[in-house]
Design an enzyme around this catalytic site. Structure first.
Site, PDB file in Angstrom:
ATOM      1  N   TRP A 160       0.915  -1.110  -0.101  1.00  0.00           N
ATOM      2  CA  TRP A 160       0.043  -0.080  -0.012  1.00  0.00           C
ATOM      3  C   TRP A 160       1.024   1.307   0.153  1.00  0.00           C
ATOM      4  O   TRP A 160       1.831   1.447   0.827  1.00  0.00           O
ATOM      5  CB  TRP A 160      -0.822   0.078   1.303  1.00  0.00           C
ATOM      6  CG  TRP A 160      -1.878   1.462   1.179  1.00  0.00           C
ATOM      7  CD1 TRP A 160      -2.546   1.769   0.391  1.00  0.00           C
ATOM      8  CD2 TRP A 160      -2.227   2.043   2.552  1.00  0.00           C
ATOM      9  NE1 TRP A 160      -3.318   2.790   0.760  1.00  0.00           N
ATOM     10  CE2 TRP A 160      -3.063   3.034   2.073  1.00  0.00           C
ATOM     11  CE3 TRP A 160      -1.744   1.842   3.975  1.00  0.00           C
ATOM     12  CZ2 TRP A 160      -3.518   3.986   3.032  1.00  0.00           C
ATOM     13  CZ3 TRP A 160      -2.440   2.785   4.673  1.00  0.00           C
ATOM     14  CH2 TRP A 160      -3.120   3.838   4.527  1.00  0.00           C
ATOM     15  N   ASP A 162       1.610  -8.944  -0.564  1.00  0.00           N
ATOM     16  CA  ASP A 162      -0.068  -8.309  -0.470  1.00  0.00           C
ATOM     17  C   ASP A 162       0.029  -6.980  -1.412  1.00  0.00           C
ATOM     18  O   ASP A 162       0.752  -6.228  -1.233  1.00  0.00           O
ATOM     19  CB  ASP A 162      -0.390  -8.146   1.092  1.00  0.00           C
ATOM     20  CG  ASP A 162      -1.735  -7.323   1.081  1.00  0.00           C
ATOM     21  OD1 ASP A 162      -2.657  -8.064   1.362  1.00  0.00           O
ATOM     22  OD2 ASP A 162      -2.028  -6.238   0.768  1.00  0.00           O
ATOM     23  N   TYR A 195      -4.436  -0.161  -5.243  1.00  0.00           N
ATOM     24  CA  TYR A 195      -3.041   0.335  -5.234  1.00  0.00           C
ATOM     25  C   TYR A 195      -2.471   0.942  -6.287  1.00  0.00           C
ATOM     26  O   TYR A 195      -1.578   1.473  -6.317  1.00  0.00           O
ATOM     27  CB  TYR A 195      -2.109  -0.519  -4.228  1.00  0.00           C
ATOM     28  CG  TYR A 195      -2.478  -1.165  -3.179  1.00  0.00           C
ATOM     29  CD1 TYR A 195      -3.466  -0.496  -2.272  1.00  0.00           C
ATOM     30  CD2 TYR A 195      -1.739  -2.163  -2.536  1.00  0.00           C
ATOM     31  CE1 TYR A 195      -4.105  -1.014  -1.050  1.00  0.00           C
ATOM     32  CE2 TYR A 195      -2.208  -2.743  -1.256  1.00  0.00           C
ATOM     33  CZ  TYR A 195      -3.179  -2.111  -0.640  1.00  0.00           C
ATOM     34  OH  TYR A 195      -3.654  -2.743   0.661  1.00  0.00           O
ATOM     35  N   LYS A 245      -6.917  -7.606  -3.988  1.00  0.00           N
ATOM     36  CA  LYS A 245      -8.233  -7.212  -3.464  1.00  0.00           C
ATOM     37  C   LYS A 245      -9.249  -6.674  -4.573  1.00  0.00           C
ATOM     38  O   LYS A 245      -8.475  -5.942  -5.588  1.00  0.00           O
ATOM     39  CB  LYS A 245      -8.189  -6.244  -2.355  1.00  0.00           C
ATOM     40  CG  LYS A 245      -6.959  -6.687  -1.263  1.00  0.00           C
ATOM     41  CD  LYS A 245      -6.942  -5.485  -0.311  1.00  0.00           C
ATOM     42  CE  LYS A 245      -5.685  -6.031   0.586  1.00  0.00           C
ATOM     43  NZ  LYS A 245      -4.315  -5.571   0.116  1.00  0.00           N
ATOM     44  N   HIS A 303     -12.279  -5.266  -0.682  1.00  0.00           N
ATOM     45  CA  HIS A 303     -11.206  -4.314  -0.037  1.00  0.00           C
ATOM     46  C   HIS A 303     -12.199  -3.754   1.064  1.00  0.00           C
ATOM     47  O   HIS A 303     -11.649  -3.214   1.846  1.00  0.00           O
ATOM     48  CB  HIS A 303     -10.763  -3.353  -1.092  1.00  0.00           C
ATOM     49  CG  HIS A 303      -9.393  -2.828  -0.837  1.00  0.00           C
ATOM     50  ND1 HIS A 303      -8.500  -2.325  -1.471  1.00  0.00           N
ATOM     51  CD2 HIS A 303      -8.993  -2.385   0.671  1.00  0.00           C
ATOM     52  CE1 HIS A 303      -7.556  -1.940  -0.833  1.00  0.00           C
ATOM     53  NE2 HIS A 303      -7.771  -1.797   0.391  1.00  0.00           N
ATOM     54  N   ASN A 305     -11.516  -4.601   6.197  1.00  0.00           N
ATOM     55  CA  ASN A 305     -12.518  -3.471   6.888  1.00  0.00           C
ATOM     56  C   ASN A 305     -13.905  -3.828   7.011  1.00  0.00           C
ATOM     57  O   ASN A 305     -14.565  -2.829   7.129  1.00  0.00           O
ATOM     58  CB  ASN A 305     -12.344  -2.249   5.696  1.00  0.00           C
ATOM     59  CG  ASN A 305     -11.014  -1.902   5.717  1.00  0.00           C
ATOM     60  OD1 ASN A 305     -10.125  -1.163   6.389  1.00  0.00           O
ATOM     61  ND2 ASN A 305     -10.386  -2.056   4.335  1.00  0.00           N
ATOM     62  N   GLY A 360       0.920   1.753  12.195  1.00  0.00           N
ATOM     63  CA  GLY A 360       0.298   2.908  12.328  1.00  0.00           C
ATOM     64  C   GLY A 360       0.512   3.947  11.237  1.00  0.00           C
ATOM     65  O   GLY A 360       0.454   5.437  11.301  1.00  0.00           O
ATOM     66  N   SER A 378       7.821  -1.156   3.556  1.00  0.00           N
ATOM     67  CA  SER A 378       9.082  -0.394   3.188  1.00  0.00           C
ATOM     68  C   SER A 378       9.453  -0.511   1.734  1.00  0.00           C
ATOM     69  O   SER A 378       9.353  -1.453   1.240  1.00  0.00           O
ATOM     70  CB  SER A 378      10.039  -0.822   4.247  1.00  0.00           C
ATOM     71  OG  SER A 378      11.150   0.194   4.029  1.00  0.00           O
TER      72      SER A 378
END
Length: 286
Positions: free
Chosen positions: A27, A51, A56, A81, A114, A152, A203, A243
Site C-alpha cells: 500500500w 500483499d 493500489y 483485493k 477491499h 475493513n 500506524g 517499506s
C-alpha cells in the site's frame, strides 16, 4: 501464542490453506521500478507472502517483482483485493481476471473484498454486497483464489454475506496496531475462525516516533518497527510490513529472536488513539 521460528512459519486458515505469518505490504508503494524492486528485495530477504490490491495501482509491477524473484510460484503466497468499483457478481468476475493478468499469475492465494460498503455501491447496500460475495465464492470455486476473505468488515457487514453465502471468509484485513486494537472486530473474527490480518501495523508510520515505544524497543535492542511487528504476532495477528528501503525490509524480518514481556505488551496496548483509529467503512468517501 504458538512458538514462531521464522518467516516460513504459517498460520492455518479456516479452509486448511497455510499463510506465512508475516506479509510484505505494498500500500502506497509507487507503481513502477519502486514497487518491483521492493518486492524483489522482500522476497530476497525471506518474505514469502506479498500483499497488493487493485486499488493500489501497482499490481503489474508487483507481479513483475514476483516474476523476477525466481522463486517457485507454489512457494509464494500472493494476495490482492477487489476494487470498490467492482461490487457485483459480474464485475467481480471481470476484476479477478484483470488482476491475474496484471500480476502475471494463474491464481492468487487470497482474494479480499477491499471495503464492504464503498460509495459506488452504497445506494444498493446490502444487496450489492451479498451479490459480490456470491461472486467471490464463484472465484474460489473456480480455483482463481485458494482462499477468499474480507477487509475493513465489521459485524453488520459479515452478517450480510453469511446470511446468503456458503463460504466463511478466511481473513479479515483491518487497521490493527497499538493505536486501535479493534476489540469488537477481532473478537468477531476469532469467533468465526477468521484470521485477523493487520494492515498499517506501524500506524502508517505515525507510531515510529512515539517515545514510549522507543523505550520499549530499547529493552530488546530492537527498532520500534520490529517491536510493533512482534506485538502483532504475540496477539496472534498477521502483520503486513511495508517499506521500500532494502535495509528496513530486511530488518523487518528479524522478529523471531525475542519476545515482548507481558508488562511491555500492556504498555503498547495502552496507546489507543496515538496514531488514529480505524476508518468507519460505512462513512468512507471512496
Amino acid at each position: 501464542m504458538t512458538e514462531l521460528n521464522g518467516m516460513t512459519d504459517t498460520f492455518t486458515l479456516n479452509n486448511g490453506v497455510e499463510i506465512p505469518v508475516v506479509g510484505f505490504g505494498t500500500w502506497q508503494t509507487p507503481d513502477g521500478d519502486v514497487a518491483q524492486k521492493s518486492v524483489e528485495a522482500a522476497i530476497a530477504a525471506g518474505y514469502r507472502h506479498i500483499d497488493t490490491a487493485a486499488m493500489y495501482g501497482n499490481e503489474e509491477t508487483v507481479g513483475a517483482g514476483i516474476q523476477a524473484s525466481g522463486i517457485k510460484r507454489d512457494e509464494l503466497f500472493v494476495t490482492t483485493k477487489l476494487n470498490n468499483n467492482a461490487h457485483s457478481f459480474d464485475l467481480s468476475q471481470q476484476a479477478i481476471d484483470t488482476s491475474l493478468t496484471k500480476l502475471g499469475l494463474d491464481y492468487v492465494d487470497l482474494y479480499l473484498i477491499h471495503w464492504p460498503n464503498p460509495v459506488s455501491a452504497r445506494d444498493s447496500y446490502p444487496d450489492s454486497l451479498a451479490d459480490t460475495w456470491r461472486g467471490m465464492e464463484a472465484i474460489y470455486k473456480a480455483g482463481k483464489a485458494r482462499a477468499i476473505g474480507i477487509s475493513n468488515f465489521r459485524q453488520a457487514h459479515l452478517d450480510v454475506i453469511t446470511a446468503t453465502g456458503s463460504v466463511m471468509p478466511a481473513v479479515n484485513q483491518i487497521f490493527l496496531n497499538p493505536s486501535d486494537l479493534q476489540p469488537e472486530v477481532t473478537a468477531m473474527n476469532d469467533k468465526n475462525k477468521i484470521l485477523n490480518e493487520a494492515y498499517s501495523p506501524l500506524g502508517t508510520g505515525k507510531l515510529l516516533g512515539d517515545e514510549r515505544l522507543a523505550t520499549v524497543a530499547g529493552h530488546y535492542d530492537k527498532s520500534v518497527a520490529q517491536v510493533l511487528l512482534r506485538w502483532s504476532l504475540q496477539h496472534g495477528f498477521l502483520p503486513l510490513a511495508k517499506s521500500v528501503h532494502e535495509d528496513r525490509i530486511r530488518q523487518n524480518t528479524e522478529l523471531f529472536d525475542f519476545s515482548i514481556s507481558a508488562e511491555d505488551m500492556k504498555t503498547l496496548d495502552g496507546l489507543r488513539g496515538v496514531a488514529g483509529l480505524a476508518t468507519d467503512p460505512d462513512t468512507t468517501t471512496w
